[in-house]
Design an enzyme around this catalytic site. Sequence first.
Site, mmCIF file in Angstrom:
data_model
loop_
_atom_site.group_PDB
_atom_site.id
_atom_site.type_symbol
_atom_site.label_atom_id
_atom_site.label_comp_id
_atom_site.label_asym_id
_atom_site.label_seq_id
_atom_site.Cartn_x
_atom_site.Cartn_y
_atom_site.Cartn_z
ATOM 1 N N SER A 95 0.854 -1.183 0.000
ATOM 2 C CA SER A 95 0.000 0.000 0.000
ATOM 3 C C SER A 95 0.889 1.232 0.000
ATOM 4 C CB SER A 95 -0.883 0.010 1.252
ATOM 5 O OG SER A 95 -1.515 1.258 1.443
ATOM 6 N N TYR A 139 -2.894 -1.636 10.407
ATOM 7 C CA TYR A 139 -2.889 -1.903 8.965
ATOM 8 C C TYR A 139 -1.611 -1.363 8.330
ATOM 9 C CZ TYR A 139 -4.229 -1.753 4.044
ATOM 10 O OH TYR A 139 -4.249 -1.915 2.677
#
Length: 240
Positions: free
Chosen positions: A135, A148
Amino acid sequence: MNLSGKTVLITGGTAGIGQQMAHQMRALGAEVIVTGRSPEGLEWMRSLGFEAIAANLSTPEGSQAIVDALGARPIEVLVNNAGQGVDHDFREGPPDPDAADDCIYANLNSPIRLTVALLDRLKARPEAAIVNVTSGLAIAPRGGGPVYCATKAGLRSYTQALRAQLAGSNVRVIEALPPVVETRMTAGRTSKKMPAAECARQIVEAIEKDRTEANVGQVKLLQMVHSISPALARRIMLRF
């Protein structure tokens, strides 16, 4: 890499970016196997002619279920795409540590386990690739999602070190860094989101062109800011 004739395994391939990658890679001639944990998603992909393996990658049993279902079949491309988010914001109340554990296992432990389990068969092919989907938040974290972000930063570090270990081998190690993408996981986000199909297209293009990184969409800008000033990139992202 020419994907025609290659066998590709995509985790989290029944929805979102993974599903779009499955369609696009099959259109290029690959034999695509997907994994997922939604019965509806699995049945939908099977109805479209994909092999779909049920696996919950937030548990140790998930990666083993995939390895068992594959048997001794060769694969050329492993795409560690499955991931999940978790609320972990002390400003909104005490976080759930069990939910954090699930997120860590799905996003970090399972990609490592699958890499360990499948690397020998990847090495046995004339050319192969491991694609780890991290990400833009692996570069600089956002304030509201520390767990996360930590998992994606961890997978980014693992990917970079693995690439160094496999340098000179037949296995290319690729990192894909998406921005915020229109998926079920981001359904509650109001920020601008990239369509999953376009994100998948850019990742597949990176695989075809043998790139080591696919900085997708706005992540290109974040990478540029980070290269100039990591502190500035962190300050910007921690506001979100």
